[in-house]
Design an enzyme around this catalytic site. Structure first.
Site, PDB file in Angstrom:
ATOM      1  N   LYS A   1      33.704   6.228   2.752  1.00 33.96           N
ATOM      2  CA  LYS A   1      34.812   7.168   2.893  1.00 33.96           C
ATOM      3  C   LYS A   1      34.283   8.496   3.410  1.00 33.96           C
ATOM      4  O   LYS A   1      33.299   9.025   2.906  1.00 33.96           O
ATOM      5  CB  LYS A   1      35.511   7.373   1.558  1.00 33.96           C
ATOM      6  CG  LYS A   1      36.614   8.413   1.602  1.00 33.96           C
ATOM      7  CD  LYS A   1      37.462   8.420   0.354  1.00 33.96           C
ATOM      8  CE  LYS A   1      36.757   9.069  -0.794  1.00 33.96           C
ATOM      9  NZ  LYS A   1      37.695   9.364  -1.912  1.00 33.96           N
TER      10      LYS A   1
ATOM     11  N   SER B   1      42.368   4.270  19.145  1.00 34.70           N
ATOM     12  CA  SER B   1      41.188   4.391  18.296  1.00 34.70           C
ATOM     13  C   SER B   1      41.104   5.764  17.659  1.00 34.70           C
ATOM     14  O   SER B   1      41.953   6.633  17.862  1.00 34.70           O
ATOM     15  CB  SER B   1      39.895   4.122  19.066  1.00 34.70           C
ATOM     16  OG  SER B   1      39.670   5.147  20.010  1.00 34.70           O
TER      17      SER B   1
ATOM     18  N   THR C   1      42.956   1.665  12.600  1.00 31.72           N
ATOM     19  CA  THR C   1      42.498   1.656  13.981  1.00 31.72           C
ATOM     20  C   THR C   1      41.019   1.311  13.968  1.00 31.72           C
ATOM     21  O   THR C   1      40.487   0.893  12.946  1.00 31.72           O
ATOM     22  CB  THR C   1      42.781   3.016  14.675  1.00 31.72           C
ATOM     23  OG1 THR C   1      42.540   2.891  16.077  1.00 31.72           O
ATOM     24  CG2 THR C   1      41.981   4.144  14.086  1.00 31.72           C
ATOM     25  N   TYR C   2      40.371   1.470  15.103  1.00 31.53           N
ATOM     26  CA  TYR C   2      38.938   1.202  15.181  1.00 31.53           C
ATOM     27  C   TYR C   2      38.220   2.468  15.633  1.00 31.53           C
ATOM     28  O   TYR C   2      38.819   3.374  16.195  1.00 31.53           O
ATOM     29  CB  TYR C   2      38.640   0.037  16.123  1.00 31.53           C
ATOM     30  CG  TYR C   2      39.062   0.294  17.553  1.00 31.53           C
ATOM     31  CD1 TYR C   2      38.161   0.813  18.471  1.00 31.53           C
ATOM     32  CD2 TYR C   2      40.368   0.039  17.967  1.00 31.53           C
ATOM     33  CE1 TYR C   2      38.549   1.073  19.782  1.00 31.53           C
ATOM     34  CE2 TYR C   2      40.758   0.298  19.267  1.00 31.53           C
ATOM     35  CZ  TYR C   2      39.850   0.805  20.165  1.00 31.53           C
ATOM     36  OH  TYR C   2      40.231   1.084  21.448  1.00 31.53           O
TER      37      TYR C   2
ATOM     38  N   GLY D   1      45.658   7.480  21.369  1.00 29.64           N
ATOM     39  CA  GLY D   1      46.742   6.538  21.561  1.00 29.64           C
ATOM     40  C   GLY D   1      47.897   6.808  20.616  1.00 29.64           C
ATOM     41  O   GLY D   1      48.159   7.952  20.247  1.00 29.64           O
ATOM     42  N   ALA D   2      48.583   5.756  20.203  1.00 32.63           N
ATOM     43  CA  ALA D   2      49.775   5.895  19.357  1.00 32.63           C
ATOM     44  C   ALA D   2      49.484   6.651  18.068  1.00 32.63           C
ATOM     45  O   ALA D   2      50.349   7.360  17.540  1.00 32.63           O
ATOM     46  CB  ALA D   2      50.336   4.514  19.049  1.00 32.63           C
ATOM     47  N   ALA D   3      48.265   6.541  17.545  1.00 34.66           N
ATOM     48  CA  ALA D   3      47.897   7.241  16.309  1.00 34.66           C
ATOM     49  C   ALA D   3      48.027   8.757  16.458  1.00 34.66           C
ATOM     50  O   ALA D   3      48.237   9.463  15.467  1.00 34.66           O
ATOM     51  CB  ALA D   3      46.478   6.869  15.905  1.00 34.66           C
TER      52      ALA D   3
END
Length: 116
Positions: free
Chosen positions: A9, A25, A57-58, A73-75
Site C-alpha cells: 500500500k 493506467s 487499473t494497472y 484514461g477513463a480513471a
C-alpha cells in the site's frame, strides 16, 4: 485454497496529473513503486480519499524521484489534481502464507517523496 491479501500500500499520495486522452493506467514514480514492491503492469486498486471513488487499473513506471502520480484514461474522470489517493496491490496466497505475510506499507510525505 487461495485468498486475496493486501501485498502493498502506498498510503495518501497526492495526484499530480490526470490525463484523460491516454490509453489507461496509473503512472507512479519508480521510487514509490520499488519501495512498495509494485511492478510495471501490476493491477492496483485506487481509493480516492476526496470523493470516495474506487477503481482498478494497472501501473506504468513514472520518472524516478519525480513524485508523479498520474491517473490516465477513463480513471482521470474520477480524480482531480491535488486529490489524495491510496494505492493498494493484492496477492493470491494460501491461508498459511497469509498468516505470516508482511505487506509493504509506504507513507510518503506531502510531495510524494519517501520518508527515510
Amino acid at each position: 485454497m487461495l485468498i486475496e491479501v493486501m501485498k502493498s500500500k502506498i498510503h495518501r499520495v497526492r495526484v499530480t496529473q490526470a490525463e484523460l486522452n491516454y490509453v489507461g493506467s496509473i503512472t507512479i514514480d519508480e521510487d514509490l513503486m520499488d519501495a512498495a514492491n509494485i511492478v510495471a503492469n501490476e493491477r492496483v486498486q485506487i481509493v480516492n480519499n476526496n470523493n470516495g471513488a474506487r477503481l482498478e487499473t494497472y501501473v506504468i513506471p513514472g520518472e524516478r524521484g519525480s513524485g508523479t502520480i498520474c491517473l490516465n484514461g477513463a480513471a482521470a474522470r474520477l480524480v482531480q489534481v491535488g486529490d489524495i489517493v491510496i494505492i493498494i496491490s493484492y496477492a493470491s496466497m494460501t491461508q498459511d502464507e497469509a498468516r505470516v505475510h508482511k505487506p509493504a506499507l509506504i507513507f510518503p510525505d506531502d510531495n510524494n517523496k519517501l520518508i527515510h
